[in-house]
Design a protein around this motif. Structure first.
Motif, PDB file in Angstrom:
ATOM      1  N   ALA A  90       0.828  -1.201   0.000  1.00  0.00           N
ATOM      2  CA  ALA A  90       0.000   0.000   0.000  1.00  0.00           C
ATOM      3  C   ALA A  90       0.862   1.250   0.000  1.00  0.00           C
ATOM      4  O   ALA A  90       1.930   1.289   0.623  1.00  0.00           O
ATOM      5  CB  ALA A  90      -0.906   0.014   1.224  1.00  0.00           C
ATOM      6  N   PHE A 113      -1.235   3.984   6.355  1.00  0.00           N
ATOM      7  CA  PHE A 113      -1.432   2.556   6.517  1.00  0.00           C
ATOM      8  C   PHE A 113      -1.483   2.137   7.967  1.00  0.00           C
ATOM      9  O   PHE A 113      -2.357   1.356   8.365  1.00  0.00           O
ATOM     10  CB  PHE A 113      -0.322   1.819   5.770  1.00  0.00           C
ATOM     11  CG  PHE A 113      -0.388   0.332   5.857  1.00  0.00           C
ATOM     12  CD1 PHE A 113       0.331  -0.372   6.817  1.00  0.00           C
ATOM     13  CD2 PHE A 113      -1.157  -0.394   4.959  1.00  0.00           C
ATOM     14  CE1 PHE A 113       0.277  -1.743   6.882  1.00  0.00           C
ATOM     15  CE2 PHE A 113      -1.220  -1.772   5.019  1.00  0.00           C
ATOM     16  CZ  PHE A 113      -0.503  -2.445   5.982  1.00  0.00           C
ATOM     17  N   SER A 173       3.668  -3.002   9.202  1.00  0.00           N
ATOM     18  CA  SER A 173       3.432  -1.576   9.026  1.00  0.00           C
ATOM     19  C   SER A 173       4.689  -0.838   8.588  1.00  0.00           C
ATOM     20  O   SER A 173       4.599   0.217   7.963  1.00  0.00           O
ATOM     21  CB  SER A 173       2.857  -0.969  10.306  1.00  0.00           C
ATOM     22  OG  SER A 173       1.543  -1.462  10.523  1.00  0.00           O
ATOM     23  N   ASN A 192       4.382  -1.174   4.996  1.00  0.00           N
ATOM     24  CA  ASN A 192       3.061  -0.840   4.436  1.00  0.00           C
ATOM     25  C   ASN A 192       2.494  -2.017   3.633  1.00  0.00           C
ATOM     26  O   ASN A 192       1.964  -1.837   2.530  1.00  0.00           O
ATOM     27  CB  ASN A 192       3.140   0.400   3.552  1.00  0.00           C
ATOM     28  CG  ASN A 192       3.117   1.683   4.345  1.00  0.00           C
ATOM     29  OD1 ASN A 192       3.268   1.667   5.569  1.00  0.00           O
ATOM     30  ND2 ASN A 192       2.943   2.800   3.672  1.00  0.00           N
ATOM     31  N   SER A 209      -8.976  -0.995   2.646  1.00  0.00           N
ATOM     32  CA  SER A 209      -9.259  -0.642   4.029  1.00  0.00           C
ATOM     33  C   SER A 209     -10.599  -1.254   4.447  1.00  0.00           C
ATOM     34  O   SER A 209     -11.386  -1.736   3.627  1.00  0.00           O
ATOM     35  CB  SER A 209      -9.284   0.883   4.182  1.00  0.00           C
ATOM     36  OG  SER A 209     -10.255   1.438   3.314  1.00  0.00           O
TER      37      SER A 209
END
Length: 117
Positions: A24, A29, A73, A76, A97
């Motif tokens: 992403a 994110f 994370s 991402n 999402s």
């Protein structure tokens, strides 16, 4: 600009495994709940699994115990480990999402999964 790039799909025999990835960009994110969705041939898109920013997960009954969603994370990226695949798992898989964005919202190109002998 939001960009979601799914990868890792393919043709696999029943009982096999695949690991999907979704990279992403253009979104915050780390604060978002992310989901994996799938659209089987001729059917509507459905939520398969979701993961919160604090790594709490939830699964559709049809995949519970076989699929595992995870996220990195720092990269991402969200993943979907799919084990013990069944022919009914055949679909195009998307990430996005959660809550589910409307059809007219941005969706990536998806990655095709075919489970067949």
């Amino acid at each position: 600009q939001v960009q979601l790039v799914e990868s890792g799909g393919g043709l696999v025999q029943p009982g096999g495994s695949l690991r999907l990835s979704c990279a992403a960009s253009g979104i915050i994110f780390r604060f978002l709940t992310m989901g994996w969705y799938r659209q089987p041939p001729g059917k509507q898109r459905e939520l398969v699994a979701r993961i919160t920013s604090t790594d709490s997960t939830n699964y559709a009954d049809s995949v519970k115990g076989r699929f595992t969603i995870s996220r990195d994370s720092a990269k991402n990226t969200v993943y979907l480990q799919m084990n013990r695949l069944k022919p009914e798992d055949t679909a195009v898989y998307y990430c996005n999402s959660f809550p589910t964005p409307p059809p007219e919202a941005y969706w990536g190109q998806g990655t095709q999964v075919v489970v067949s002998s």
